[in-house]
Design an enzyme around this catalytic site. Structure first.
Site, PDB file in Angstrom:
ATOM      1  N   HIS A 108      -2.329 -35.450 -10.731  1.00 17.69           N
ATOM      2  CA  HIS A 108      -1.728 -36.330 -11.783  1.00 17.69           C
ATOM      3  C   HIS A 108      -0.436 -36.653 -11.352  1.00 17.69           C
ATOM      4  O   HIS A 108       0.610 -35.852 -10.982  1.00 17.69           O
ATOM      5  CB  HIS A 108      -1.543 -35.368 -12.990  1.00 17.69           C
ATOM      6  CG  HIS A 108      -3.014 -35.001 -13.731  1.00 17.69           C
ATOM      7  ND1 HIS A 108      -3.391 -33.741 -14.357  1.00 17.69           N
ATOM      8  CD2 HIS A 108      -4.018 -35.796 -13.744  1.00 17.69           C
ATOM      9  CE1 HIS A 108      -4.325 -33.600 -14.452  1.00 17.69           C
ATOM     10  NE2 HIS A 108      -4.976 -34.975 -14.255  1.00 17.69           N
ATOM     11  N   ALA A 109      -0.150 -38.209 -11.294  1.00 14.69           N
ATOM     12  CA  ALA A 109       1.182 -38.679 -10.841  1.00 14.69           C
ATOM     13  C   ALA A 109       2.163 -38.119 -11.270  1.00 14.69           C
ATOM     14  O   ALA A 109       3.374 -37.860 -10.472  1.00 14.69           O
ATOM     15  CB  ALA A 109       0.947 -39.952 -11.155  1.00 14.69           C
ATOM     16  N   ARG A 110       2.580 -37.822 -12.652  1.00 19.11           N
ATOM     17  CA  ARG A 110       3.917 -37.557 -13.088  1.00 19.11           C
ATOM     18  C   ARG A 110       4.257 -36.194 -12.944  1.00 19.11           C
ATOM     19  O   ARG A 110       5.332 -35.840 -13.097  1.00 19.11           O
ATOM     20  CB  ARG A 110       3.808 -37.905 -14.599  1.00 19.11           C
ATOM     21  CG  ARG A 110       2.818 -37.056 -15.594  1.00 19.11           C
ATOM     22  CD  ARG A 110       2.801 -37.710 -17.001  1.00 19.11           C
ATOM     23  NE  ARG A 110       1.825 -37.121 -17.637  1.00 19.11           N
ATOM     24  CZ  ARG A 110       1.619 -37.414 -18.885  1.00 19.11           C
ATOM     25  NH1 ARG A 110       2.034 -38.570 -19.398  1.00 19.11           N
ATOM     26  NH2 ARG A 110       0.641 -36.670 -19.596  1.00 19.11           N
ATOM     27  N   GLU A 111       3.438 -35.127 -12.340  1.00 19.10           N
ATOM     28  CA  GLU A 111       3.784 -33.979 -12.305  1.00 19.10           C
ATOM     29  C   GLU A 111       4.166 -33.639 -10.949  1.00 19.10           C
ATOM     30  O   GLU A 111       3.830 -32.944  -9.846  1.00 19.10           O
ATOM     31  CB  GLU A 111       2.444 -32.889 -12.432  1.00 19.10           C
ATOM     32  CG  GLU A 111       1.749 -33.323 -14.052  1.00 19.10           C
ATOM     33  CD  GLU A 111       0.361 -32.938 -13.993  1.00 19.10           C
ATOM     34  OE1 GLU A 111      -0.145 -32.067 -12.969  1.00 19.10           O
ATOM     35  OE2 GLU A 111      -0.212 -33.185 -14.906  1.00 19.10           O
ATOM     36  N   ARG A 142       0.020 -41.057 -15.280  1.00 21.34           N
ATOM     37  CA  ARG A 142      -1.032 -39.656 -15.030  1.00 21.34           C
ATOM     38  C   ARG A 142      -1.900 -39.919 -13.992  1.00 21.34           C
ATOM     39  O   ARG A 142      -2.395 -39.230 -13.325  1.00 21.34           O
ATOM     40  CB  ARG A 142      -1.209 -39.149 -16.372  1.00 21.34           C
ATOM     41  CG  ARG A 142      -2.299 -38.036 -16.168  1.00 21.34           C
ATOM     42  CD  ARG A 142      -2.577 -37.475 -17.661  1.00 21.34           C
ATOM     43  NE  ARG A 142      -3.935 -36.770 -17.589  1.00 21.34           N
ATOM     44  CZ  ARG A 142      -3.974 -35.415 -17.697  1.00 21.34           C
ATOM     45  NH1 ARG A 142      -2.844 -34.745 -17.638  1.00 21.34           N
ATOM     46  NH2 ARG A 142      -5.008 -34.896 -17.621  1.00 21.34           N
ATOM     47  N   ASN A 153      -8.771 -35.706 -12.590  1.00 24.20           N
ATOM     48  CA  ASN A 153      -9.131 -34.220 -12.764  1.00 24.20           C
ATOM     49  C   ASN A 153     -10.159 -34.310 -14.016  1.00 24.20           C
ATOM     50  O   ASN A 153     -10.373 -33.201 -14.597  1.00 24.20           O
ATOM     51  CB  ASN A 153      -7.987 -33.365 -13.315  1.00 24.20           C
ATOM     52  CG  ASN A 153      -8.293 -31.989 -12.937  1.00 24.20           C
ATOM     53  OD1 ASN A 153      -9.209 -31.677 -12.118  1.00 24.20           O
ATOM     54  ND2 ASN A 153      -7.640 -31.163 -13.799  1.00 24.20           N
ATOM     55  N   ARG A 154     -10.878 -35.396 -14.275  1.00 25.53           N
ATOM     56  CA  ARG A 154     -12.013 -35.579 -15.367  1.00 25.53           C
ATOM     57  C   ARG A 154     -13.030 -36.309 -14.808  1.00 25.53           C
ATOM     58  O   ARG A 154     -14.142 -36.548 -15.259  1.00 25.53           O
ATOM     59  CB  ARG A 154     -11.667 -36.395 -16.438  1.00 25.53           C
ATOM     60  CG  ARG A 154     -10.501 -35.518 -17.329  1.00 25.53           C
ATOM     61  CD  ARG A 154     -11.010 -34.207 -17.994  1.00 25.53           C
ATOM     62  NE  ARG A 154      -9.919 -33.773 -18.820  1.00 25.53           N
ATOM     63  CZ  ARG A 154      -8.820 -33.272 -18.672  1.00 25.53           C
ATOM     64  NH1 ARG A 154      -8.745 -32.994 -17.224  1.00 25.53           N
ATOM     65  NH2 ARG A 154      -8.070 -32.795 -19.600  1.00 25.53           N
ATOM     66  N   HIS A 213      -0.703 -28.335 -10.580  1.00 25.35           N
ATOM     67  CA  HIS A 213      -0.392 -29.146 -11.890  1.00 25.35           C
ATOM     68  C   HIS A 213       1.023 -28.739 -12.532  1.00 25.35           C
ATOM     69  O   HIS A 213       1.523 -27.783 -12.218  1.00 25.35           O
ATOM     70  CB  HIS A 213      -1.481 -29.046 -12.760  1.00 25.35           C
ATOM     71  CG  HIS A 213      -2.790 -29.623 -12.265  1.00 25.35           C
ATOM     72  ND1 HIS A 213      -3.174 -30.939 -12.825  1.00 25.35           N
ATOM     73  CD2 HIS A 213      -3.594 -29.240 -11.677  1.00 25.35           C
ATOM     74  CE1 HIS A 213      -4.353 -31.184 -12.196  1.00 25.35           C
ATOM     75  NE2 HIS A 213      -4.612 -30.001 -11.557  1.00 25.35           N
ATOM     76  N   ALA A 214       1.093 -29.311 -13.451  1.00 24.46           N
ATOM     77  CA  ALA A 214       2.419 -28.900 -14.431  1.00 24.46           C
ATOM     78  C   ALA A 214       2.302 -29.734 -15.976  1.00 24.46           C
ATOM     79  O   ALA A 214       1.586 -30.839 -15.748  1.00 24.46           O
ATOM     80  CB  ALA A 214       3.640 -29.532 -13.744  1.00 24.46           C
ATOM     81  N   TYR A 215       2.867 -29.345 -16.949  1.00 25.33           N
ATOM     82  CA  TYR A 215       3.497 -28.053 -16.891  1.00 25.33           C
ATOM     83  C   TYR A 215       2.786 -27.340 -18.092  1.00 25.33           C
ATOM     84  O   TYR A 215       2.301 -27.579 -18.896  1.00 25.33           O
ATOM     85  CB  TYR A 215       4.918 -28.240 -17.159  1.00 25.33           C
ATOM     86  CG  TYR A 215       5.158 -29.172 -18.753  1.00 25.33           C
ATOM     87  CD1 TYR A 215       5.194 -28.441 -19.840  1.00 25.33           C
ATOM     88  CD2 TYR A 215       5.071 -30.432 -18.792  1.00 25.33           C
ATOM     89  CE1 TYR A 215       5.476 -29.171 -21.207  1.00 25.33           C
ATOM     90  CE2 TYR A 215       5.057 -31.312 -19.918  1.00 25.33           C
ATOM     91  CZ  TYR A 215       5.288 -30.471 -21.102  1.00 25.33           C
ATOM     92  OH  TYR A 215       5.166 -31.197 -22.136  1.00 25.33           O
ATOM     93  N   TYR A 231      -7.282 -25.212 -22.614  1.00 25.00           N
ATOM     94  CA  TYR A 231      -8.540 -25.961 -23.327  1.00 25.00           C
ATOM     95  C   TYR A 231      -9.643 -26.364 -22.732  1.00 25.00           C
ATOM     96  O   TYR A 231      -9.700 -26.128 -21.496  1.00 25.00           O
ATOM     97  CB  TYR A 231      -7.990 -27.241 -24.114  1.00 25.00           C
ATOM     98  CG  TYR A 231      -6.904 -28.166 -23.250  1.00 25.00           C
ATOM     99  CD1 TYR A 231      -7.775 -28.782 -21.977  1.00 25.00           C
ATOM    100  CD2 TYR A 231      -5.709 -28.375 -23.363  1.00 25.00           C
ATOM    101  CE1 TYR A 231      -6.744 -29.476 -21.035  1.00 25.00           C
ATOM    102  CE2 TYR A 231      -5.040 -29.057 -22.624  1.00 25.00           C
ATOM    103  CZ  TYR A 231      -5.413 -29.505 -21.582  1.00 25.00           C
ATOM    104  OH  TYR A 231      -4.855 -30.431 -20.779  1.00 25.00           O
TER     105      TYR A 231
END
Ligand code: ZN
Length: 437
Positions: free
Chosen positions: A196-199, A254, A271-272, A324-326, A376
């Protein structure tokens, strides 16, 4: 920088050039990302009832909030910690709604633009060119990370071998560092960061791991054992296009950057997009959603390249670790269903030891457990796919923090975050070297 030369005349002649250079290094009055986040807020609410959750989902959808946690609005229900980034023009409406409905909330970030500029050295002078003095305590652009990889490949050929496993949607190379003492028939550990890009803390950790491995190989018996007995395949930036985009256009991007034939929205949640209960619960079929599963499994060239590599090497790869984060969590399968994995006791004890080791450094607590119950349910994740394809230890880390800074984890927290995470990774690695299936 010698801007004031020996002779005044010379100095005067060079002044415009120097000024230009300084402007490049220190934009000063200019703002990052064209000031696009000025006045935006990040707000947290935890719905107390299902009615509240429903109302919050509705308003979040209407106001087109950028959801920070959880990753999809569909996850919001009674008791869900929900962090939303709301643009300036919508924040008044959201706050008015929350007050009128008497829903408790907390403003986590008052002005996102200010927070972004405060925690970053992007607009200040820093040594970004020198590779021998590479600074692991700042976030690096994709270009810097790739230059760093090339440099290590040249200077540490005994322990590092770099190669590409393919190209991204926009044509960028997907580089991997193979780390470890050369030997035939060794088992391996896969580590990827930045799905995920923003992490951004993810890629920072991958770089930190490589640095620590090289620095302590000779002095630390654990690291020596790790590198002697295992290969580490490290992919510092998985979603290269998205990461680049998060540096140049949208800090909170993301997904990948692939185009859609029917919608203007771009990108797929990498990631899906894996072929494990693909596009079922916890994934969206809508291209404009942040958890869009893509038109078909492995539609994203980045996912396909990694899946191909893991398929090819799955007999040797003993662990799959994804960063990943967060949320401060250490997750293991399953993510797509509520069920216990066959080797639960081995995986669970590795996780237990890892989070304890992590906590021993600065007292930072991580929750751990199956992703479905701890975070989740989500389908099509890389971790579940790796596990289903025969990699017995599959983990996903959700690094610091728990929302105080969220995706804008300040650079001064890179070192502590990476230091404690190193211990967790070393623990997991040593665990799988022992006899546990
Ligand atoms: Zn993530």
């Amino acid at each position: 920088m010698k801007c004031l030369g020996k002779r005044r005349g010379q100095a005067a002649a060079f002044l415009p050039l120097c000024w230009l250079f300084l402007k490049i290094l220190q934009p000063g009055h200019s703002h990052l990302y064209n000031n696009r986040y000025a006045g935006d807020k990040v707000i947290r609410f935890i719905p107390k009832t299902e009615e509240e959750a429903y109302a919050l989902k509705k308003i979040s959808y209407q106001l087109k909030v950028d959801l920070w946690q959880p990753s999809s609005i569909s996850y919001v229900s009674e008791g869900t910690v929900t962090d939303v980034h709301i643009p300036q023009n919508g924040s008044r409406a959201l706050l008015a709604f929350l007050q009128e409905a008497s829903i408790q909330y907390k403003v986590l970030i008052e002005d996102l633009q200010k927070a972004l500029e405060k925690g970053s050295s992007l607009h200040t002078q820093r040594n970004r060119r020198s590779l021998s003095g590479y600074n692991y305590e700042v976030y690096h652009s994709l270009e810097e990370i790739q230059n760093w990889m090339h440099h290590l490949n040249k200077t540490h050929s005994g322990l590092i071998h770099m190669f590409s496993i393919g190209r991204s949607y926009e044509g960028r190379s997907l580089f991997i560092l193979k780390l470890g003492r050369r030997s035939r028939l060794k088992r391996a550990v896969w580590i990827d960061c930045g799905i995920h890009a923003r992490e951004w803390i993810g890629p920072a950790f991958c770089q930190w791991f490589v640095k620590e491995a090289l620095l302590t190989y000779k002095s630390d018996p654990t690291m020596r054992k790790m590198l002697n007995h295992l290969y580490f395949y490290i992919m510092p930036v998985f979603n290269v296009d998205g990461y680049h985009f998060s540096w140049t256009n949208d800090r909170f991007w993301r997904k990948t950057r692939s185009r859609n034939s029917r919608f203007r929205c771009r990108g797929v949640d990498a990631n899906r997009n894996w072929k494990v209960k693909w596009c079922d619960e916890g994934a969206s079929m809508h291209p404009c959603d942040d958890t869009y599963c893509g038109p078909f499994p492995e539609s994203e060239p980045e996912v396909k390249a990694v899946a191909n590599f893991l398929r090819k090497h799955r007999k040797h790869i003993r662990a799959y670790l994804s960063f990943h984060a967060y949320a401060q969590m250490l997750l293991y399968p399953y993510s797509y269903k509520y069920a216990t994995i066959p080797n639960f006791s081995c995986v669970e004890s590795a996780a237990y030891k890892a989070v304890n080791a992590l906590q021993s450094v600065y007292g930072v607590r991580y929750r751990y457990g199956p992703a479905s119950t701890t975070l989740y349910v989500s389908s099509g994740s890389s971790m579940d796919w790796a596990y289903k394809n025969g990699i017995p230890y599959a983990f996903a880390f959700e690094l610091r923090d728990t929302g105080y800074f969220g995706f804008l984890l300040p650079e001064m927290l890179i070192k502590p975050t990476c230091t404690e995470t190193m211990l967790a990774v070393k623990n997991i690695t040593m665990h799988l070297l022992k006899k546990c299936p």
